[in-house]
Motif scaffolding. Sequence first.
Motif, PDB file in Angstrom:
ATOM      1  N   VAL A  34       0.839  -1.205   0.000  1.00  0.00           N
ATOM      2  CA  VAL A  34       0.000   0.000   0.000  1.00  0.00           C
ATOM      3  C   VAL A  34       0.870   1.249   0.000  1.00  0.00           C
ATOM      4  CG1 VAL A  34      -1.603   1.357   1.420  1.00  0.00           C
ATOM      5  CG2 VAL A  34      -2.037  -1.061   1.015  1.00  0.00           C
ATOM      6  N   ARG A  35       1.940   1.233   0.774  1.00  0.00           N
ATOM      7  CA  ARG A  35       2.845   2.385   0.797  1.00  0.00           C
ATOM      8  C   ARG A  35       3.483   2.600  -0.579  1.00  0.00           C
ATOM      9  NH1 ARG A  35       6.327   5.595  -0.717  1.00  0.00           N
ATOM     10  NH2 ARG A  35       7.899   6.492   0.610  1.00  0.00           N
ATOM     11  N   LEU A  36       3.900   1.502  -1.229  1.00  0.00           N
ATOM     12  CA  LEU A  36       4.526   1.635  -2.543  1.00  0.00           C
ATOM     13  C   LEU A  36       3.536   2.148  -3.589  1.00  0.00           C
ATOM     14  CD1 LEU A  36       6.727  -1.585  -2.677  1.00  0.00           C
ATOM     15  CD2 LEU A  36       7.500   0.775  -2.386  1.00  0.00           C
ATOM     16  N   MET A  37       2.264   1.781  -3.429  1.00  0.00           N
ATOM     17  CA  MET A  37       1.258   2.198  -4.400  1.00  0.00           C
ATOM     18  C   MET A  37       0.754   3.625  -4.163  1.00  0.00           C
ATOM     19  SD  MET A  37      -0.839  -1.398  -4.638  1.00  0.00           S
ATOM     20  CE  MET A  37      -2.252  -0.681  -5.404  1.00  0.00           C
ATOM     21  N   THR A  38       0.699   4.059  -2.909  1.00  0.00           N
ATOM     22  CA  THR A  38       0.065   5.340  -2.612  1.00  0.00           C
ATOM     23  C   THR A  38       0.988   6.376  -1.986  1.00  0.00           C
ATOM     24  OG1 THR A  38      -0.639   4.633  -0.414  1.00  0.00           O
ATOM     25  CG2 THR A  38      -2.151   4.202  -2.236  1.00  0.00           C
ATOM     26  N   GLY A  39       2.144   5.978  -1.514  1.00  0.00           N
ATOM     27  CA  GLY A  39       2.975   6.887  -0.737  1.00  0.00           C
ATOM     28  C   GLY A  39       3.950   7.722  -1.513  1.00  0.00           C
ATOM     29  N   GLY A  40       3.928   7.656  -2.807  1.00  0.00           N
ATOM     30  CA  GLY A  40       4.875   8.442  -3.582  1.00  0.00           C
ATOM     31  C   GLY A  40       6.173   7.690  -3.805  1.00  0.00           C
ATOM     32  N   GLU A  41       7.110   8.402  -4.367  1.00  0.00           N
ATOM     33  CA  GLU A  41       8.385   7.801  -4.738  1.00  0.00           C
ATOM     34  C   GLU A  41       9.245   7.501  -3.520  1.00  0.00           C
ATOM     35  OE1 GLU A  41      11.794   9.180  -7.758  1.00  0.00           O
ATOM     36  OE2 GLU A  41       9.758   9.794  -8.301  1.00  0.00           O
ATOM     37  N   LEU A  42       9.977   6.382  -3.587  1.00  0.00           N
ATOM     38  CA  LEU A  42      10.916   6.041  -2.517  1.00  0.00           C
ATOM     39  C   LEU A  42      12.156   6.908  -2.636  1.00  0.00           C
ATOM     40  CD1 LEU A  42      10.890   2.122  -2.597  1.00  0.00           C
ATOM     41  CD2 LEU A  42      10.004   3.576  -0.790  1.00  0.00           C
ATOM     42  N   SER A  43      12.808   7.136  -1.513  1.00  0.00           N
ATOM     43  CA  SER A  43      14.081   7.865  -1.554  1.00  0.00           C
ATOM     44  C   SER A  43      15.117   6.990  -2.243  1.00  0.00           C
ATOM     45  CB  SER A  43      14.527   8.216  -0.140  1.00  0.00           C
ATOM     46  OG  SER A  43      14.894   7.036   0.550  1.00  0.00           O
ATOM     47  N   PRO A  44      16.148   7.583  -2.818  1.00  0.00           N
ATOM     48  CA  PRO A  44      17.166   6.785  -3.493  1.00  0.00           C
ATOM     49  C   PRO A  44      17.815   5.736  -2.582  1.00  0.00           C
ATOM     50  CG  PRO A  44      17.416   9.091  -4.066  1.00  0.00           C
ATOM     51  CD  PRO A  44      16.372   9.024  -2.996  1.00  0.00           C
ATOM     52  N   ALA A  45      17.985   6.050  -1.318  1.00  0.00           N
ATOM     53  CA  ALA A  45      18.577   5.086  -0.393  1.00  0.00           C
ATOM     54  C   ALA A  45      17.640   3.911  -0.143  1.00  0.00           C
ATOM     55  CB  ALA A  45      18.922   5.770   0.926  1.00  0.00           C
ATOM     56  N   ALA A  46      16.348   4.147  -0.180  1.00  0.00           N
ATOM     57  CA  ALA A  46      15.374   3.083   0.087  1.00  0.00           C
ATOM     58  C   ALA A  46      15.086   2.227  -1.135  1.00  0.00           C
ATOM     59  CB  ALA A  46      14.079   3.675   0.614  1.00  0.00           C
ATOM     60  N   THR A  47      15.408   2.690  -2.335  1.00  0.00           N
ATOM     61  CA  THR A  47      15.126   1.896  -3.535  1.00  0.00           C
ATOM     62  C   THR A  47      15.945   0.616  -3.573  1.00  0.00           C
ATOM     63  OG1 THR A  47      16.688   3.203  -4.822  1.00  0.00           O
ATOM     64  CG2 THR A  47      14.364   3.820  -4.959  1.00  0.00           C
ATOM     65  N   THR A  48      17.101   0.602  -2.951  1.00  0.00           N
ATOM     66  CA  THR A  48      17.879  -0.641  -2.905  1.00  0.00           C
ATOM     67  C   THR A  48      17.171  -1.695  -2.060  1.00  0.00           C
ATOM     68  OG1 THR A  48      19.176   0.173  -1.048  1.00  0.00           O
ATOM     69  CG2 THR A  48      20.081   0.532  -3.248  1.00  0.00           C
ATOM     70  N   GLY A  49      16.288  -1.255  -1.174  1.00  0.00           N
ATOM     71  CA  GLY A  49      15.524  -2.188  -0.355  1.00  0.00           C
ATOM     72  C   GLY A  49      14.457  -2.940  -1.132  1.00  0.00           C
ATOM     73  N   LEU A  50      14.204  -2.545  -2.381  1.00  0.00           N
ATOM     74  CA  LEU A  50      13.227  -3.269  -3.183  1.00  0.00           C
ATOM     75  C   LEU A  50      13.630  -4.727  -3.385  1.00  0.00           C
ATOM     76  CD1 LEU A  50      12.270  -0.574  -5.820  1.00  0.00           C
ATOM     77  CD2 LEU A  50      10.776  -1.583  -4.100  1.00  0.00           C
ATOM     78  N   SER A  51      14.922  -5.009  -3.340  1.00  0.00           N
ATOM     79  CA  SER A  51      15.361  -6.403  -3.459  1.00  0.00           C
ATOM     80  C   SER A  51      14.894  -7.225  -2.257  1.00  0.00           C
ATOM     81  CB  SER A  51      16.884  -6.484  -3.604  1.00  0.00           C
ATOM     82  OG  SER A  51      17.497  -5.931  -2.460  1.00  0.00           O
ATOM     83  N   ALA A  52      14.652  -6.580  -1.126  1.00  0.00           N
ATOM     84  CA  ALA A  52      14.144  -7.281   0.052  1.00  0.00           C
ATOM     85  C   ALA A  52      12.730  -7.795  -0.176  1.00  0.00           C
ATOM     86  CB  ALA A  52      14.167  -6.357   1.270  1.00  0.00           C
ATOM     87  N   TYR A  53      12.040  -7.197  -1.125  1.00  0.00           N
ATOM     88  CA  TYR A  53      10.693  -7.648  -1.484  1.00  0.00           C
ATOM     89  C   TYR A  53      10.716  -9.094  -1.994  1.00  0.00           C
ATOM     90  CZ  TYR A  53       6.058  -5.566  -2.199  1.00  0.00           C
ATOM     91  OH  TYR A  53       4.740  -5.201  -2.099  1.00  0.00           O
ATOM     92  N   LEU A  54      11.857  -9.524  -2.530  1.00  0.00           N
ATOM     93  CA  LEU A  54      11.986 -10.882  -3.061  1.00  0.00           C
ATOM     94  C   LEU A  54      12.346 -11.919  -2.009  1.00  0.00           C
ATOM     95  CD1 LEU A  54      13.962 -10.069  -6.312  1.00  0.00           C
ATOM     96  CD2 LEU A  54      11.524 -10.498  -6.081  1.00  0.00           C
ATOM     97  N   ALA A  55      12.778 -11.497  -0.846  1.00  0.00           N
ATOM     98  CA  ALA A  55      13.214 -12.446   0.188  1.00  0.00           C
ATOM     99  C   ALA A  55      12.066 -13.313   0.684  1.00  0.00           C
ATOM    100  CB  ALA A  55      13.862 -11.705   1.352  1.00  0.00           C
ATOM    101  N   ALA A  56      10.892 -12.733   0.842  1.00  0.00           N
ATOM    102  CA  ALA A  56       9.755 -13.497   1.360  1.00  0.00           C
ATOM    103  C   ALA A  56       9.323 -14.610   0.402  1.00  0.00           C
ATOM    104  CB  ALA A  56       8.590 -12.572   1.687  1.00  0.00           C
ATOM    105  N   PRO A  57       9.064 -14.338  -0.876  1.00  0.00           N
ATOM    106  CA  PRO A  57       8.650 -15.442  -1.743  1.00  0.00           C
ATOM    107  C   PRO A  57       9.739 -16.475  -1.970  1.00  0.00           C
ATOM    108  CG  PRO A  57       8.749 -13.395  -2.998  1.00  0.00           C
ATOM    109  CD  PRO A  57       8.964 -13.047  -1.559  1.00  0.00           C
ATOM    110  N   ALA A  58      10.992 -16.032  -1.995  1.00  0.00           N
ATOM    111  CA  ALA A  58      12.078 -16.984  -2.214  1.00  0.00           C
ATOM    112  C   ALA A  58      12.217 -17.951  -1.041  1.00  0.00           C
ATOM    113  CB  ALA A  58      13.394 -16.234  -2.439  1.00  0.00           C
TER     114      ALA A  58
END
Length: 115
Positions: A70-94
């Motif tokens: 919900v935050r990614l869809m409605t909260g606006g753009e991530l800061s450049p430092a936080a965009t590297t955390g998008l890879s953490a999105y893959l940890a749960a399904p893997a």
Amino acid sequence: MPSSPRKLLAHWVTGGVSMQSIHPGYLLPVVPGFFVASIGFSSIHAHNAAIAAFGIGAFFWLVIGTIVTVRLMTGGELSPAATTGLSAYLAAPATANIAWMLSHPEPVGLISSFV
């Protein structure tokens, strides 16, 4: 930042975190740890504990994953430092996939017979 997953969830629920500061990195301390625990329990043949850890991980994946999505869809753009955390999105399904396959080693159907 709270130190345990339970404290982190309580911190979020009580309104201690603004929506703008949430990023996919928040999934790491809460969700994949339970899937890794399930993998460990499967390796020592503690099937019931492996299923329980998998269930807890799936629950937190739903709860925390929904908040982050919900935050990614409605909260606006991530800061450049936080965009590297998008890879953490893959940890749960893997880790969930590995945990599920180890706790259910027999083929389930046609698709899993190819794996």
